[in-house]
Enzyme design. Structure first.
Site, PDB file in Angstrom:
ATOM      1  N   CYS A   2       6.181   0.065  -0.419  1.00  0.00           N
ATOM      2  CA  CYS A   2       6.997   1.176  -0.905  1.00  0.00           C
ATOM      3  C   CYS A   2       8.194   1.390   0.003  1.00  0.00           C
ATOM      4  O   CYS A   2       8.410   0.689   0.981  1.00  0.00           O
ATOM      5  CB  CYS A   2       6.174   2.468  -0.941  1.00  0.00           C
ATOM      6  SG  CYS A   2       4.644   2.356  -1.865  1.00  0.00           S
ATOM      7  N   ASP A 100      -5.435   2.941  -0.860  1.00  0.00           N
ATOM      8  CA  ASP A 100      -5.528   2.936   0.594  1.00  0.00           C
ATOM      9  C   ASP A 100      -4.704   4.062   1.195  1.00  0.00           C
ATOM     10  O   ASP A 100      -4.958   4.495   2.323  1.00  0.00           O
ATOM     11  CB  ASP A 100      -5.114   1.576   1.164  1.00  0.00           C
ATOM     12  CG  ASP A 100      -3.696   1.183   0.808  1.00  0.00           C
ATOM     13  OD1 ASP A 100      -3.201   1.617  -0.249  1.00  0.00           O
ATOM     14  OD2 ASP A 100      -3.079   0.416   1.571  1.00  0.00           O
ATOM     15  N   SER A 364       2.200 -15.489   3.809  1.00  0.00           N
ATOM     16  CA  SER A 364       3.049 -16.451   4.511  1.00  0.00           C
ATOM     17  C   SER A 364       2.487 -16.738   5.893  1.00  0.00           C
ATOM     18  O   SER A 364       1.553 -16.082   6.349  1.00  0.00           O
ATOM     19  CB  SER A 364       4.488 -15.918   4.625  1.00  0.00           C
ATOM     20  OG  SER A 364       4.563 -14.911   5.603  1.00  0.00           O
TER      21      SER A 364
END
Length: 667
Positions: A2, A100, A364
C-alpha cells in the site's frame, strides 16, 4: 502492499482536514489502486491506498481495535501473521478481519514497541493511540518499505513517498550535502533525503510523536555481527541449515490471496528462489525476466536454461537504449533521488510487464550477495589485502585481471596504470572503508562537475567523515569481509537496491516484491558463518552453492556472478533522438538550476555526442547520468510542475472521530 500518509497537527483548534490528507494521497495512487481510506480526528489525519493481496474482501484501511482507541495504516506484509494471530487469540484478542494489518494493530496493543521484534516481514506503518494522542511510526529491519517524514512548526507529516509530503507542503530545495553524499556514496546516508528538511525513517527504527513532536528515531534492530559460531564450522551441516531456513522463508512469502510470480535474472539467487517456489508445490509458476538488445548485458541464455529446467511460464521484456531513454524521467519521478546508473529503468519496465500480466506479487533474489559474499567488491578487497602483504609482487595484482577482465582488456588502459589504481592507499587495510575506498574515491570525482557556488558551500562537508561517525563501536576490529558487508548493507542495499531498484520501481506499477534472502532469520544465520563459507578463495557464495547443488542446472550454479548493469553511454550517442536530454543538459538549463558547472557538463555531453562508441570512463558515465537525473528532479520537484498537476483523491471510506467535522463517509 500500500501507500500511507498522515498529518499530525500542533495547532490547537486547527487540526488537519480531509482536503489536506486527500492531497497527500493523490500522488500515491500507483501504490494502492484497489481501495482508499482515511482516519480523521481533531489532532490527526492519516490515509491508506491499498493494493489488496491478503484479506481481499475485508482489508480496507484504516483499521481500528475493538474500542476504537487504536488505529493503523500500513504498507507491507507480516509474513508470519497467521502464527502471530494464533498467539493473540489465545491471549483474548478478537479479530474482525482476515488481514495481517489487524494482527499488527493487536500485536502493538499487546506488546507496545517491542512488537517489532516479533514481526517477520517488510513494512512501514503508523499506529495512532487516540487516548494518549500518540503516534507510532515504524519501518522494517532492512528498509524494504519506505517511510518519510517532515517536521515543521505547524505539523508532522509522514508518507510512503516524498511527493506526498511535497503535495501538501509545496516544493522544497535540494539538499546540497545530500547531493554530495549521492555523488560520493551512490546514495544518501540513512535517515537523509535529497530534499531539505525531509527525513527518512532509517531501516530497523521507530519513532514516537506526541503533540506533533517526533522523538529521535530509535533502533530496534541493527545489522548483526557475531564472532564465528563454532556450531557452523561443518559446511555440510551449515548448508543444510541454510537450505531449511531459505525454504521456510520462501514458504512464508508465498502467502497471498492472489497469484505469486518470480523474477528470473538467470543468476544463482533468482534461480534458487524460483526452484524453491516450484518445490513448494506451486504449479504453472509464472516468471518474469529482462532481456537486453546489447549482448554484454543480456542473460537470456541462462534464463532459458532454468525455464526449461523448471517448466515455468516466462514473460520477458526486451530492453533497448530507446526504451531506457524514454522511461528515465518517469523512473526518476518514482525514485525521488539522483542516480549514477540507469539500472533502475529496466526494472521499472519489468514491473510494468508484471502488472500488464495481471500479477501483483513477485519473489526475487535480492540480498543474497550482501549477506553471503557475492559481490566483486568483496573479492577485490580480499585481493588488495593479499597484495598489500607483498606490495612489490608482480603476480598478486594479476588476480585483479582475473576479476575484471573487461577492464584490463581495454586497449586504452595500460596495465601499470590500473595496478596503481587498485593499489593500497596510505591508511592501508586498517581503513574502515578499505573495501569501498576505490569506488568512493572514483565516484567523488563527480563533485568536480558541480557549480562553483555549490562546491563553495560544500567545501567543509565530507560525506566519508559523516559516515565514519555512524559506524558501530569497534567496527575496525571486524574482519575485512564483515566490514565490507556492513557498508554494503547499510548504504547500497537499503539506499539503492531496495528502493530505486526495488520498492519504488515495483510499486510504480502496483507490484510488490518479496525477498526471501532478507528474512531476518536468514540474515542472522549468514552473519554467524565463518568468512570462508561465504567467500572461499575467490569463489563467491560458496555455502549457498553447496546448499543448492543439484537443485538448479550446473551451468548456473557454477557460473561467476554477472553484475546486473544497464546501458549508459549508448543513451548519449549521436544516433539518440533529440529530446529532453538535450534541453536539460544545455548550458542555459544547467545555469538556471545552478547545481552544475554549465561549461564542464556541456563539454562532457558534447564528447559523448561526438564519440560514436561513447566514452570509456565509468566516472564520466556516472557524472553525466548524475547530472541528468538531478536536472530532472529539479524540474519535477523543485520547480514542481508535475506535483501541481496531481489533483485530489476522493477516498472510498472516511472514519471521523472525536469531534472531527461530519461529512460524507462518516462513521
Amino acid at each position: 502492499m500500500c501507500g500511507i500518509a498522515g498529518i499530525m497537527s500542533r495547532a490547537i483548534g486547527r487540526g488537519p482536514d480531509l482536503e489536506q490528507i486527500s492531497a497527500m494521497m493523490a500522488p500515491l495512487r500507483h501504490r494502492g489502486p484497489d481501495q482508499s481510506g482515511v482516519y480523521l480526528d481533531p489532532h490527526l489525519a492519516m490515509g491508506n491506498l491499498r493494493l489488496s493481496i491478503i484479506g481481499l474482501g475485508d482489508g480496507i484501511q484504516p483499521i481500528g481495535n475493538e474500542d476504537g482507541t487504536l488505529w493503523i495504516v500500513y504498507n507491507g506484509e507480516a509474513f508470519n501473521y497467521l502464527e502471530l494471530k494464533g498467539e493473540l487469540v489465545e491471549k483474548g484478542h478478537r479479530f474482525s478481519t482476515s488481514t495481517d494489518t489487524e494482527v499488527l494493530l493487536h500485536l502493538y496493543e499487546e506488546y507496545g514497541t517491542s512488537c517489532l521484534q516479533r514481526i517477520n516481514g517488510q513494512f512501514a506503518f503508523a499506529i495512532w493511540d487516540s487516548n494518549k494522542q500518540e503516534l507510532f511510526l515504524a519501518r522494517d529491519r532492512v528498509g524494504i518499505r519506505p517511510l518519510f517524514y517532515l517536521d515543521t512548526p505547524e505539523r508532522l507529516c509522514f508518507a510512503s513517498e516524498i511527493k506526498a509530503i511535497l503535495a501538501l507542503e509545496g516544493s522544497r530545495a535540494l539538499d546540497l550535502e545530500a547531493l554530495a553524499e549521492v555523488f560520493t556514496l551512490w546514495t544518501t546516508l540513512p535517515g537523509r533525503t535529497v530534499f531539505e528538511g525531509v527525513r527518512e525513517l532509517p531501516p530497523g527504527h521507530f519513532l514516537v510523536a506526541q503533540k506533533g513532536r517526533p522523538s529521535v528515531p530509535q533502533p530496534y534492530w541493527q545489522i548483526p555481527f557475531y564472532p564465528s559460531d563454532p556450531a557452523l564450522h561443518d559446511p555440510e551441516e551449515a548448508a543444510e541449515q541454510l537450505r531449511e531456513l531459505l525454504t521456510d522463508a520462501v514458504r512464508l512469502r508465498l502467502r497471498a490471496d492472489v497469484p505469486v510470480g518470480a523474477y528470473l535474472s538467470g543468476g544463482l539467487d533468482s534461480s534458487i528462489i524460483a526452484s524453491l517456489i516450484s518445490r513448494q508445490g506451486t504449479s504453472h509458476l509464472k516468471t518474469f525476466s529482462l532481456g537486453f538488445q546489447a549482448a554484454s548485458f543480456d542473460e537470456t541464455r541462462y534464463q532459458r536454461e532454468l525455464i526449461d529446467h523448471l517448466g515455468t511460464d516466462n514473460r520477458q521484456v526486451l530492453v533497448g537504449n530507446d526504451e531506457i531513454r524514454a522511461a528515465f524521467p518517469d523512473t526518476v519521478w518514482h525514485c525521488e533521488k539522483p542516480m549514477l546508473r540507469t539500472a533502475p529503468v529496466p526494472m521499472f519496465l519489468l514491473s510494468r510487464l508484471v502488472h500488464d500480466e495481471g500479477y501483483k506479487v513477485v519473489l526475487s533474489g535480492e540480498g543474497a550477495d550482501e549477506i553471503l559474499g557475492g559481490y566483486n567488491i568483496f573479492k577485490e578487497a580480499k585481493i588488495r589485502q593479499f597484495w598489500s602483504r607483498y606490495p612489490g609482487s608482480q603476480r598478486r595484482p594479476l588476480l585483479l585481471e582475473k576479476l575484471y577482465p573487461y577492464i584490463f582488456s581495454n586497449p586504452s588502459r595500460e596495465r601499470h596504470y590500473l595496478q596503481e589504481f587498485f593499489a593500497v592507499r596510505d591508511q592501508g587495510t586498517a581503513s574502515p572503508f578499505f573495501s569501498h575506498e576505490i569506488r568512493w574515491e572514483n565516484s567523488r570525482k563527480n563533485l568536480t562537475f558541480l557549480s562553483d557556488d555549490c562546491r563553495s558551500e560544500l567545501a567543509v562537508y565530507d560525506p566519508l567523515a559523516r559516515l565514519a561517525e555512524t559506524l558501530p563501536e569497534h567496527f575496525g576490529e571486524r574482519d575485512l569481509l564483515a566490514r565490507a558487508q556492513h557498508l554494503e548493507m547499510e548504504l547500497f542495499l537499503g539506499g539503492f537496491l531496495l528502493s530505486s531498484q526495488g520498492d519504488r520501481v515495483g510499486m510504480a506499477h502496483s507490484v510488490e516484491m518479496r525477498h526471501p534472502f532478507l528474512d531476518y532469520r536468514v540474515i542472522d544465520f549468514a552473519f554467524r558463518l565463518p568468512a570462508r563459507w561465504k567467500l572461499r578463495g575467490l569463489k563467491e557464495k560458496y555455502l549457498l552453492k553447496r546448499a543448492f547443488k543439484g537443485l538448479i542446472p550446473e551451468s548456473i550454479g557454477n557460473r561467476n556472478k554477472q553484475p546486473y548493469r544497464a546501458p549508459i553511454r549508448e543513451l548519449f550517442s549521436p544516433l539518440a533522438p533529440r529530446d529532453y536530454v538535450d534541453d536539460l543538459l544545455s548550458e542555459s538549463s544547467l545555469r538556471q538550476s545552478g547545481y552544475f558547472n554549465p561549461q564542464k557538463v556541456a563539454r562532457l555531453y558534447a564528447k559523448f555526442l561526438n564519440t560514436p562508441t561513447g566514452l570509456s570512463s565509468e566516472f564520466h558515465n556516472m557524472a553525466l547520468i548524475g547530472a541528468l537525473s538531478t536536472q530532472i528532479l529539479h524540474e519535477q520537484f523543485v520547480k514542481g510542475e508535475r506535483l501541481r498537476s496531481l489533483g485530489r483523491l476522493s477516498p472510498d471510506r472516511v472514519v471521523r472521530r472525536g469531534g472531527a467535522d461530519a461529512g460524507p463517509g462518516a462513521r
